[in-house]
Motif scaffolding. Structure first.
Motif, mmCIF file in Angstrom:
data_model
loop_
_atom_site.group_PDB
_atom_site.id
_atom_site.type_symbol
_atom_site.label_atom_id
_atom_site.label_comp_id
_atom_site.label_asym_id
_atom_site.label_seq_id
_atom_site.Cartn_x
_atom_site.Cartn_y
_atom_site.Cartn_z
ATOM 1 N N LYS A 3 2.697 4.214 16.287
ATOM 2 C CA LYS A 3 3.935 4.101 15.512
ATOM 3 C C LYS A 3 4.167 2.666 15.052
ATOM 4 O O LYS A 3 4.594 2.432 13.928
ATOM 5 C CB LYS A 3 5.131 4.605 16.318
ATOM 6 N N ALA A 4 3.859 1.716 15.916
ATOM 7 C CA ALA A 4 4.025 0.304 15.548
ATOM 8 C C ALA A 4 3.062 -0.072 14.425
ATOM 9 O O ALA A 4 3.428 -0.783 13.493
ATOM 10 C CB ALA A 4 3.810 -0.587 16.768
ATOM 11 N N MET A 5 1.831 0.417 14.475
ATOM 12 C CA MET A 5 0.854 0.133 13.417
ATOM 13 C C MET A 5 1.298 0.743 12.097
ATOM 14 O O MET A 5 1.202 0.104 11.050
ATOM 15 C CB MET A 5 -0.525 0.678 13.796
ATOM 16 N N VAL A 6 1.782 1.979 12.151
ATOM 17 C CA VAL A 6 2.253 2.647 10.941
ATOM 18 C C VAL A 6 3.435 1.899 10.354
ATOM 19 O O VAL A 6 3.543 1.727 9.137
ATOM 20 C CB VAL A 6 2.612 4.127 11.237
ATOM 21 N N LYS A 7 4.310 1.419 11.202
ATOM 22 C CA LYS A 7 5.484 0.669 10.747
ATOM 23 C C LYS A 7 5.079 -0.612 10.025
ATOM 24 O O LYS A 7 5.664 -0.981 9.006
ATOM 25 C CB LYS A 7 6.383 0.339 11.946
ATOM 26 N N GLU A 12 -1.730 5.458 6.102
ATOM 27 C CA GLU A 12 -3.103 5.493 5.591
ATOM 28 C C GLU A 12 -3.888 4.241 5.967
ATOM 29 O O GLU A 12 -5.033 4.316 6.394
ATOM 30 C CB GLU A 12 -3.115 5.690 4.075
ATOM 31 N N ASP A 13 -3.269 3.076 5.795
ATOM 32 C CA ASP A 13 -3.951 1.822 6.110
ATOM 33 C C ASP A 13 -4.240 1.733 7.607
ATOM 34 O O ASP A 13 -5.331 1.326 8.011
ATOM 35 C CB ASP A 13 -3.117 0.628 5.649
ATOM 36 N N ALA A 14 -3.284 2.117 8.423
ATOM 37 C CA ALA A 14 -3.496 2.076 9.873
ATOM 38 C C ALA A 14 -4.630 2.999 10.279
ATOM 39 O O ALA A 14 -5.484 2.630 11.090
ATOM 40 C CB ALA A 14 -2.210 2.458 10.606
ATOM 41 N N LEU A 15 -4.673 4.165 9.676
ATOM 42 C CA LEU A 15 -5.712 5.126 10.020
ATOM 43 C C LEU A 15 -7.085 4.667 9.538
ATOM 44 O O LEU A 15 -8.043 4.606 10.302
ATOM 45 C CB LEU A 15 -5.376 6.496 9.420
ATOM 46 N N GLU A 16 -7.196 4.296 8.259
ATOM 47 C CA GLU A 16 -8.492 3.945 7.682
ATOM 48 C C GLU A 16 -8.988 2.565 8.098
ATOM 49 O O GLU A 16 -10.177 2.384 8.348
ATOM 50 C CB GLU A 16 -8.412 4.029 6.159
ATOM 51 N N SER A 17 -8.097 1.578 8.141
ATOM 52 C CA SER A 17 -8.524 0.205 8.405
ATOM 53 C C SER A 17 -8.631 -0.128 9.881
ATOM 54 O O SER A 17 -9.290 -1.093 10.241
ATOM 55 C CB SER A 17 -7.554 -0.783 7.767
ATOM 56 N N ILE A 18 -7.962 0.649 10.710
ATOM 57 C CA ILE A 18 -7.938 0.280 12.124
ATOM 58 C C ILE A 18 -8.470 1.397 13.015
ATOM 59 O O ILE A 18 -9.521 1.263 13.647
ATOM 60 C CB ILE A 18 -6.506 -0.117 12.562
ATOM 61 N N VAL A 19 -7.762 2.489 13.082
ATOM 62 C CA VAL A 19 -8.037 3.504 14.099
ATOM 63 C C VAL A 19 -9.394 4.176 13.918
ATOM 64 O O VAL A 19 -10.131 4.356 14.890
ATOM 65 C CB VAL A 19 -6.902 4.554 14.141
ATOM 66 N N LEU A 20 -9.760 4.548 12.703
ATOM 67 C CA LEU A 20 -11.055 5.209 12.513
ATOM 68 C C LEU A 20 -12.222 4.266 12.754
ATOM 69 O O LEU A 20 -13.308 4.702 13.139
ATOM 70 C CB LEU A 20 -11.145 5.815 11.109
ATOM 71 N N LYS A 21 -12.021 2.989 12.539
ATOM 72 C CA LYS A 21 -13.097 2.019 12.775
ATOM 73 C C LYS A 21 -13.179 1.619 14.245
ATOM 74 O O LYS A 21 -14.253 1.304 14.742
ATOM 75 C CB LYS A 21 -12.886 0.778 11.915
ATOM 76 N N HIS A 22 -12.018 1.592 14.917
ATOM 77 C CA HIS A 22 -11.993 1.172 16.319
ATOM 78 C C HIS A 22 -10.838 1.864 17.038
ATOM 79 O O HIS A 22 -9.737 1.318 17.135
ATOM 80 C CB HIS A 22 -11.858 -0.344 16.400
ATOM 81 N N PRO A 23 -11.083 3.057 17.552
ATOM 82 C CA PRO A 23 -10.022 3.801 18.234
ATOM 83 C C PRO A 23 -9.423 3.053 19.426
ATOM 84 O O PRO A 23 -8.276 3.263 19.775
ATOM 85 C CB PRO A 23 -10.717 5.083 18.693
ATOM 86 N N ILE A 40 -6.089 -7.421 14.669
ATOM 87 C CA ILE A 40 -6.464 -6.039 14.978
ATOM 88 C C ILE A 40 -7.336 -5.473 13.854
ATOM 89 O O ILE A 40 -8.364 -4.847 14.111
ATOM 90 C CB ILE A 40 -5.200 -5.181 15.195
ATOM 91 N N LYS A 41 -6.939 -5.708 12.601
ATOM 92 C CA LYS A 41 -7.716 -5.204 11.460
ATOM 93 C C LYS A 41 -9.098 -5.852 11.404
ATOM 94 O O LYS A 41 -10.102 -5.186 11.160
ATOM 95 C CB LYS A 41 -6.981 -5.479 10.145
ATOM 96 N N THR A 42 -9.147 -7.155 11.629
ATOM 97 C CA THR A 42 -10.426 -7.861 11.594
ATOM 98 C C THR A 42 -11.353 -7.356 12.689
ATOM 99 O O THR A 42 -12.538 -7.095 12.448
ATOM 100 C CB THR A 42 -10.212 -9.382 11.734
ATOM 101 N N GLY A 43 -10.814 -7.211 13.889
ATOM 102 C CA GLY A 43 -11.616 -6.699 14.999
ATOM 103 C C GLY A 43 -12.131 -5.302 14.729
ATOM 104 O O GLY A 43 -13.293 -4.989 14.990
#
Length: 85
Positions: A3-7, A12-23, A40-43
């Protein structure tokens, strides 16, 4: 954390740029997400890139590249032995 990432970045950005690349990024403390979103995004991008490289290498090995090279070397060695003896 989700929820914090989505906020901060949007769903979409949280899912594609962060979670799908590094759960594992979902383990981050929700209070730190806003301050550390770029880290977080870079990692996640780095981990995603290394994952893609790993998949490429495993595809080479699974695709028989190594088996083909080993077989070729074995045939070459057999021919050399026959020629010598």
């Amino acid at each position: 954390t989700w929820k914090a990432m989505v906020k901060v970045t949007g769903r979409e950005d949280a899912l594609e740029s962060i979670v799908l690349k590094h759960p594992g990024s979902l383990v981050t403390q929700p209070t730190n997400v806003e301050a550390k979103i770029n880290e977080i995004k870079t990692g996640a991008a780095v981990i995603g890139a290394f994952s893609d490289i790993g998949k490429s290498f495993s595809g080479l090995f699974a695709g028989g590249l190594v088996a083909g090279l080993v077989t070729r070397q074995a045939l070459r060695t057999r021919r050399q032995r026959r020629a010598q003896g």
